[in-house]
Design an enzyme around this catalytic site. Sequence first.
Site, short mmCIF file in Angstrom:
data_model
loop_
_atom_site.label_atom_id
_atom_site.label_comp_id
_atom_site.label_asym_id
_atom_site.label_seq_id
_atom_site.Cartn_x
_atom_site.Cartn_y
_atom_site.Cartn_z
N CYS A 286 -5.10 -3.64 -0.41
CA CYS A 286 -3.80 -3.09 -0.79
C CYS A 286 -3.21 -2.41 0.44
CB CYS A 286 -3.93 -2.15 -1.99
SG CYS A 286 -5.00 -0.73 -1.72
N ASN B 281 -5.53 1.45 0.73
CA ASN B 281 -6.98 1.39 0.43
C ASN B 281 -7.48 2.69 -0.20
OD1 ASN B 281 -10.13 0.92 2.21
ND2 ASN B 281 -9.53 0.06 0.28
N CYS C 159 -5.99 3.52 -3.61
CA CYS C 159 -5.69 3.41 -5.05
C CYS C 159 -6.17 2.06 -5.60
CB CYS C 159 -4.20 3.60 -5.32
SG CYS C 159 -3.60 5.26 -4.90
N ARG C 160 -5.38 1.01 -5.39
CA ARG C 160 -5.64 -0.24 -6.08
C ARG C 160 -6.90 -0.98 -5.62
NH1 ARG C 160 0.07 -2.62 -4.66
NH2 ARG C 160 -0.35 -1.25 -2.88
N SER C 161 -7.05 -1.17 -4.30
CA SER C 161 -8.17 -2.02 -3.85
C SER C 161 -9.55 -1.37 -4.04
CB SER C 161 -7.96 -2.53 -2.43
OG SER C 161 -7.90 -1.49 -1.49
N ASP D 237 2.04 -0.79 -6.91
CA ASP D 237 1.59 0.40 -6.20
C ASP D 237 1.81 1.64 -7.09
OD1 ASP D 237 1.25 2.51 -4.49
OD2 ASP D 237 2.52 1.71 -2.90
P1 4NP Z 1 -2.70 1.72 -2.49
O1 4NP Z 1 -1.62 2.89 -2.75
O2 4NP Z 1 -2.03 0.75 -1.56
O3 4NP Z 1 -2.92 1.16 -3.86
O4 4NP Z 1 -3.91 2.39 -1.90
C1 4NP Z 1 -1.00 3.59 -1.70
C2 4NP Z 1 -1.66 4.63 -1.10
C3 4NP Z 1 -1.04 5.33 -0.07
C4 4NP Z 1 0.24 4.98 0.32
C5 4NP Z 1 0.90 3.94 -0.29
C6 4NP Z 1 0.27 3.23 -1.30
N1 4NP Z 1 0.90 5.73 1.34
O5 4NP Z 1 2.08 5.45 1.61
O6 4NP Z 1 0.28 6.62 1.93
#
Ligand code: 4NP
Length: 166
Positions: free
Chosen positions: A13, A16, A18-20, A131
């Site tokens: 994602c 790294n 939240c989702r992945s 996201d």
């Molecule tokens: P992820 O979510 O891609 O599912 O881990 C996010 C985590 C952090 C950010 C964006 C999305 N960020 O902008 O810091």
Amino acid sequence: MTESGKYSVLFVCLGNICRSPAAQAVLQRMVDERGLSDRFYIDSAGTGGWHIGALPDKRMRVHARPRGYELTHHARKVQASDFEDFGMIVGMDAANVDDLRHLAATIEQQDKVVMMGDYIRQFPHYDHVPDPYYEGSEGFELVLDLLEDACDNLLNRIIEQNNIQQ
Ligand code: 4NP
């Protein structure tokens, strides 16, 4: 399949956190429950490097725990060797898939990149895992619902295509 004979899956994602890492935990538990732990290597990474070394987002951990997932992964960024080391690289949304295909060094490596949304079955309105970072609680629950659905299909597909005996 890796040189060690394992089926290797890398979930990717943006951050790294939240989702992945949640996808990694969901698939790992399904693999463990089916007695296939020795046959799989599952990891996750982000296309962005802002959170390198961090545990998953507290909100993701809080929502995952009641479903029985302890998220202990430490964030890392996708690296060139991932495209050699993993048999399947799964992006959570179209931007992840686009970024991954650009990072791939060869056509063969590009072909390893797939979209998590293609494995979603029970939520026909979703063609990707959105996201949740700027969302409320319902965004995190939705991510877990989508991941549980998609991981089940992903694992069944790998088992069928490789004739893996359970
Ligand atoms: P992820 O979510 O891609 O599912 O881990 C996010 C985590 C952090 C950010 C964006 C999305 N960020 O902008 O810091």
